[in-house]
Motif scaffolding. Structure first.
Motif: not given
Length: 362
Positions: A333-346
């Motif tokens: 899910n691109v939107d979830r990636w941008r809003k939730e996953e990428y900001p917290t990606l290690t």
């Protein structure tokens, strides 16, 4: 005799056919046209697009002279039409090598509409170089950079920095590929005019929605290229307590791995090889080489991770981590990636440096 008559008739038929085909082609004599090699776009004081073209004027028994013409308009085609009214010969875009975008138009208005026009032009190749400029593109194109022609000089400058220095692969095709790729931020080289006859690559501009958002400075370009491209040539200085080493002919490759899924973690493995071209210490022993390798690895890991953290804070992804995770994840899910996953990606960077002693100068 009959055979010879048939040959003559066949020759006449070929001749007539060639004559008919030749009449269908619009002839253009090179001496009667001006081949644009470079074009630049700026934002004028009136809010319009200021376009500048440059082409070499070939003179008898003399080096080519760089000609430059400018015009203001709302769309690219109108600019070329207005410039046609200023030139003694028709101008054509079949030999264009580089397109420049001034600082204001790249940051305020964006460049997508202008780039799209070149994408749709059948006379322009996909290997066309694009670049942004620190100031306006017009004075840069009006410089005098030797006998090659300004457009050719700028294209050669970019190509040289791609092949032998710290600029990643870039052209019209790659820029558009990155732009339309989900989970990837496009980027272009940034040029700076040092004087009327000198230019330099002064950074890499990062885009979001067609506008320049951030610039990677020259001192960080080496690490950026390690992350997004392969080094075939290059040079970097590494410091240890006993001296400094210039490591040349650097070759590198990178590999991304999704090492955790919840929360997501990506590990980037870098393999770097090079030779020591110069060492300022007293003696370069095998132990010193190992020390240099470790120091180089530590620097690479630290600088790359810091750079990636900066990209994440600014919501930029020039490494294409989003696209990579998409290839490794079902129902991405691109939107979830941008809003939730990428900001917290290690993101972890693990480099392996191998140095040879060949070519050392003490």
């Amino acid at each position: 005799m009959i055979k010879r008559v048939h040959q003559i008739r066949k020759f006449i038929a070929y001749f007539v056919l060639l004559s008919m085909l030749g009449g269908c082609v619009q002839k253009e004599v090179l001496d009667d046209i001006s081949l644009i090699e470079g074009i630049g776009f700026d934002l004028s004081e009136k809010g319009k697009i200021l376009g500048t073209v440059t082409y070499p004027l070939y003179l008898r028994d003399a080096p080519p002279k760089n000609e430059a013409y400018s015009a203001e308009a709302i769309i690219k085609k109108s600019i070329l039409q207005d410039i046609q009214q200023q030139t003694p010969d028709p101008i054509v875009t079949g030999s264009i090598e580089v397109v420049l975008f001034g600082k204001d138009i790249a940051k305020k208005e964006g460049i997508l509409d202008l780039v799209d026009a070149f994408q749709r032009d059948p006379g322009v190749g996909s290997g066309l170089y694009l670049a942004v400029t620190e100031g306006d593109a017009k004075p840069l194109l009006e410089g005098n950079y030797g006998i090659q022609g300004n457009g050719t000089f700028i294209a050669n400058l970019i190509e040289h920095n791609i092949k032998q220095e710290e600029l990643p692969q870039t052209n019209l095709h790659l820029f558009l590929h990155d732009f339309y790729q989900e989970g990837k931020t496009p980027y272009l080289p940034q040029l700076k005019q040092l004087s009327k006859n000198k230019l330099e690559v002064s950074g890499i501009g990062l885009f979001s929605h067609g506008k320049v958002i951030d610039v990677i400075p020259p001192g960080k370009m080496f690490f950026f290229k390690l992350l997004v491209d392969k080094f075939s040539e290059g040079m970097h200085r590494v410091h240890i307590e006993d001296g400094n080493a210039a490591i040349r002919s650097i070759k590198s490759r990178h590999n991304y791995k999704l090492t955790k899924r919840n929360p997501k973690e990506v590990t980037i493995h870098l393999k770097v090889r090079g030779l020591i071209n110069e060492f300022t210490g007293n003696r370069l022993t095998p132990d010193k080489i190992k020390e240099l390798e470790k120091a180089f690895e530590t620097e690479i890991n630290k600088e790359c991770e810091k750079m990636i953290e900066g990209f994440r804070d600014k919501e930029l992804d020039p490494l294409g981590l989003g696209h990579f995770v998409k290839t490794q994840t079902r129902n991405f899910n691109v939107d979830r990636w941008r809003k939730e996953e990428y900001p917290t990606l290690t993101v972890k960077v693990k480099s392996k440096v191998t140095i040879t002693q060949t070519g050392v100068i003490q």
